[in-house]
Structures are given as C-alpha cells and as structure tokens.
Design a protein around this motif. Structure first.
Motif, mmCIF file in Angstrom:
data_model
loop_
_atom_site.group_PDB
_atom_site.id
_atom_site.type_symbol
_atom_site.label_atom_id
_atom_site.label_comp_id
_atom_site.label_asym_id
_atom_site.label_seq_id
_atom_site.Cartn_x
_atom_site.Cartn_y
_atom_site.Cartn_z
ATOM 1 N N ILE A 128 0.846 -1.199 0.000
ATOM 2 C CA ILE A 128 0.000 0.000 0.000
ATOM 3 C C ILE A 128 0.882 1.251 0.000
ATOM 4 O O ILE A 128 0.645 2.209 -0.743
ATOM 5 C CB ILE A 128 -0.949 -0.006 1.212
ATOM 6 C CG1 ILE A 128 -1.889 -1.211 1.128
ATOM 7 C CG2 ILE A 128 -1.742 1.300 1.287
ATOM 8 C CD1 ILE A 128 -2.794 -1.379 2.341
ATOM 9 N N GLY A 129 1.919 1.222 0.835
ATOM 10 C CA GLY A 129 2.836 2.361 0.870
ATOM 11 C C GLY A 129 3.563 2.552 -0.442
ATOM 12 O O GLY A 129 3.707 3.682 -0.933
ATOM 13 N N ALA A 130 4.016 1.443 -1.043
ATOM 14 C CA ALA A 130 4.716 1.533 -2.326
ATOM 15 C C ALA A 130 3.781 2.027 -3.423
ATOM 16 O O ALA A 130 4.193 2.754 -4.334
ATOM 17 C CB ALA A 130 5.302 0.170 -2.694
ATOM 18 N N ALA A 156 3.550 0.481 5.753
ATOM 19 C CA ALA A 156 3.007 1.308 4.673
ATOM 20 C C ALA A 156 3.668 2.675 4.675
ATOM 21 O O ALA A 156 4.039 3.209 3.614
ATOM 22 C CB ALA A 156 1.493 1.442 4.827
ATOM 23 N N THR A 157 3.837 3.245 5.847
ATOM 24 C CA THR A 157 4.454 4.568 5.957
ATOM 25 C C THR A 157 5.893 4.541 5.475
ATOM 26 O O THR A 157 6.343 5.434 4.748
ATOM 27 C CB THR A 157 4.401 5.055 7.406
ATOM 28 O OG1 THR A 157 3.038 5.083 7.848
ATOM 29 C CG2 THR A 157 5.001 6.440 7.544
ATOM 30 N N VAL A 158 6.622 3.489 5.865
ATOM 31 C CA VAL A 158 8.025 3.377 5.452
ATOM 32 C C VAL A 158 8.141 3.263 3.943
ATOM 33 O O VAL A 158 8.932 3.962 3.305
ATOM 34 C CB VAL A 158 8.693 2.169 6.140
ATOM 35 C CG1 VAL A 158 10.072 1.904 5.544
ATOM 36 C CG2 VAL A 158 8.822 2.417 7.641
ATOM 37 N N ARG A 159 7.324 2.398 3.346
ATOM 38 C CA ARG A 159 7.412 2.173 1.899
ATOM 39 C C ARG A 159 6.870 3.359 1.093
ATOM 40 O O ARG A 159 7.201 3.506 -0.083
ATOM 41 C CB ARG A 159 6.650 0.904 1.519
ATOM 42 C CG ARG A 159 7.264 -0.388 2.027
ATOM 43 C CD ARG A 159 8.522 -0.773 1.266
ATOM 44 N NE ARG A 159 8.272 -0.947 -0.145
ATOM 45 C CZ ARG A 159 7.744 -2.057 -0.682
ATOM 46 N NH1 ARG A 159 7.393 -3.071 0.104
ATOM 47 N NH2 ARG A 159 7.554 -2.149 -1.981
ATOM 48 N N ALA A 160 6.062 4.195 1.723
ATOM 49 C CA ALA A 160 5.540 5.364 1.007
ATOM 50 C C ALA A 160 6.635 6.371 0.704
ATOM 51 O O ALA A 160 6.531 7.156 -0.246
ATOM 52 C CB ALA A 160 4.428 6.023 1.811
ATOM 53 N N ASP A 183 0.915 11.927 2.530
ATOM 54 C CA ASP A 183 -0.353 12.621 2.326
ATOM 55 C C ASP A 183 -1.367 11.734 1.607
ATOM 56 O O ASP A 183 -2.563 11.792 1.893
ATOM 57 C CB ASP A 183 -0.134 13.922 1.552
ATOM 58 C CG ASP A 183 0.608 13.711 0.234
ATOM 59 O OD1 ASP A 183 1.397 12.749 0.137
ATOM 60 O OD2 ASP A 183 0.411 14.514 -0.696
ATOM 61 N N ILE A 184 -0.872 10.899 0.691
ATOM 62 C CA ILE A 184 -1.777 9.992 -0.010
ATOM 63 C C ILE A 184 -2.286 8.920 0.940
ATOM 64 O O ILE A 184 -3.475 8.563 0.916
ATOM 65 C CB ILE A 184 -1.073 9.374 -1.235
ATOM 66 C CG1 ILE A 184 -0.818 10.473 -2.267
ATOM 67 C CG2 ILE A 184 -1.916 8.241 -1.843
ATOM 68 C CD1 ILE A 184 -0.152 10.007 -3.531
ATOM 69 N N LEU A 185 -1.417 8.411 1.801
ATOM 70 C CA LEU A 185 -1.853 7.423 2.791
ATOM 71 C C LEU A 185 -2.863 8.039 3.756
ATOM 72 O O LEU A 185 -3.872 7.415 4.103
ATOM 73 C CB LEU A 185 -0.656 6.890 3.577
ATOM 74 C CG LEU A 185 0.346 6.010 2.814
ATOM 75 C CD1 LEU A 185 1.441 5.552 3.758
ATOM 76 C CD2 LEU A 185 -0.354 4.827 2.164
ATOM 77 N N ALA A 186 -2.603 9.256 4.186
ATOM 78 C CA ALA A 186 -3.495 9.909 5.146
ATOM 79 C C ALA A 186 -4.879 10.149 4.559
ATOM 80 O O ALA A 186 -5.888 10.094 5.273
ATOM 81 C CB ALA A 186 -2.880 11.230 5.608
#
Length: 256
Positions: free
Chosen positions: A18-20, A46-50, A55-58
């Motif tokens: 998801i992060g990637a 997810a945060t690490v791979r983002a 901002d997109i994850l949030a």
C-alpha cells in the motif's frame, strides 16, 4: 485532470505494498487511493514504503466493497493477468492510459482497479470493470509485484496526460542539460583540427611528409560526434598539456 483518476486496491495483504503504491501514485501525479478491505492498514510498513507520500496514505479511503470503491466512476479498468472464460474488452497499459485521460478530460471519474497479491481480481470483480488491462510481461515470469503494476499503469496515465496537455515529458531544465553547451561552429572546429594536427606532428604520431588520410579520418570522427563547446575546450586543453609534456615544459595536473 489527474485528480479524476483514482487507484483502487482490493484486499491487499501486505501493508508495504500500500505504501509503495502511494509512492508510485505520487511520482506520477495521482492522489486518490481507495482500499477495499485491506488486511492491515494503517501500518508502519506502509508509511516506510511510502517514502514521503504520506499525504496519499493519510487521505486514503477504506471501504468494504469494490462497489463502494468505484461509486461515481464513469470508467472502471481492472488489471488481469490470466485468460478468462468470458471474453472482455482488453487493453494494454498504453491504451489504458489513453482511455483514462480521455475520460478524465471530459470530467468523468476513472478507477484503476488492482487485485490481491496472490490471486488478482475475481471473475465477479472483473465483470464490474468496463475494460480489463493486461500488462505484457514475459510469460516465463509474468507475475508483477502489486506496486510495480500500479507504477506501470500510472506511468502510462501520466504520459497520456502530458501528451493531452501538450507538455514535454522531459522538463525544460533537464532538456537544457541534455542539450548541454552550444554546438561548436565550423571555424572553431577548424582551429581545433589545426591544433590537433600540430600536436600529432609534435609527438611523432603524424608524419607531415606522409600524412596518408589520418586527418581526414579524424575530421570524420569528430564531425560525427557533434561536439559541444565545453567538450571542445576540454579537448583543446588536453592537446595543450600534451604539447607541454612533449616540450618538457611545466604542465598542470587535471586530476588534483
């Protein structure tokens, strides 16, 4: 236009994917991510791979069904790596990008739907898509990582968007870097050839009494190279230092 295009992930198993995916989307200018029953989200992986696409994850929406994820979309395209019993309109990634941008330009919302890492989308889910998208990977090793598949399609979306907006794929600053310095003029080249010839004579590589076709061949070589002014200055500098060494004169070390 790109804000009308959303990425939908169905039942994603690994939060890192998801992060990637968020990173891939942000790279290509997309912002809307919808998650259908992810196994684990939010999640530190997810945060690490983002890698900065937080901002997109949030802003990502988590929904219970694919129907919710594609609500309001005028065009839905789902990725499919396998042949299906029921033939469906099939696109390659480039055609997918073109269709997505065309629909988005008309104000319609578009969904790019990606399935589970281990099994993709079900037949039922694919039948909710207007088109199936097949990425023509090597059949000997055709299984793509989820985020890699997202990157392929979002890249094609961006290229189609750039074409539609008549924007260069390579920014002007980078184009100027690629172009480099100005090309040299004919008279500047003639001065270089004279300098080159005198240097070759001085170091004994060229016998002026028997020149054969050496300078003609060198002219053809350098003429074909399309030398830029900075490159020419570098070559002239090498020749000057070569002459200094040949004459036993002090010379500058360029590696210091």
């Amino acid at each position: 236009m790109l804000q009308n295009i959303r990425v939908v992930l169905v039942n994603t198993s690994h939060p890192g994917n998801i992060g990637a995916t968020a990173r891939a989307m942000k790279n290509m200018g997309l912002a809307e991510l919808v998650l259908v029953e992810p196994r684990s989200f939010p999640h530190p992986d997810a945060t690490v791979r983002a890698s900065g696409a937080d901002d997109i994850l949030a802003a990502a929406r988590v929904v219970a069904t694919l129907e919710e994820a594609i609500t309001g979309c005028a065009l839905v395209m789902g990725t499919s790596a396998r042949d299906r019993h029921i033939p469906w309109p099939l696109l390659d990634p480039r055609e997918c990008g073109q269709q997505a941008v065309r629909q988005a330009a008309e104000g319609g919302r578009v969904a790019l739907v990606f399935g589970r890492e281990y099994a993709g989308l079900t037949n039922e889910e694919l039948q909710r898509c207007h088109y199936h998208v097949h990425i023509p990977a090597d059949p000997e090793f055709s299984s793509l990582n989820l985020a890699a598949a997202v990157q392929v399609l979002t890249y094609e979306v961006r290229m189609s968007w750039l074409a539609a907006e008549q924007l260069p794929a390579i920014p002007e600053k980078m184009q100027s870097n690629l172009r480099g310095d100005q090309k040299v003029t004919a008279d500047e080249l003639e001065l270089f050839y004279a300098h080159l010839e005198s240097t070759l004579v001085e170091i004994g590589f060229l016998d002026p009494a028997r020149p054969r076709h050496l300078m003609s061949r060198l002219r053809r070589l350098y003429g074909r190279a399309g030398i830029e002014r900075k490159e020419l200055n570098l070559l002239r500098g090498i020749l000057t230092e070569t002459q200094a060494v040949a004459r036993g004169l002090p010379h500058k070390r360029r590696d210091k």
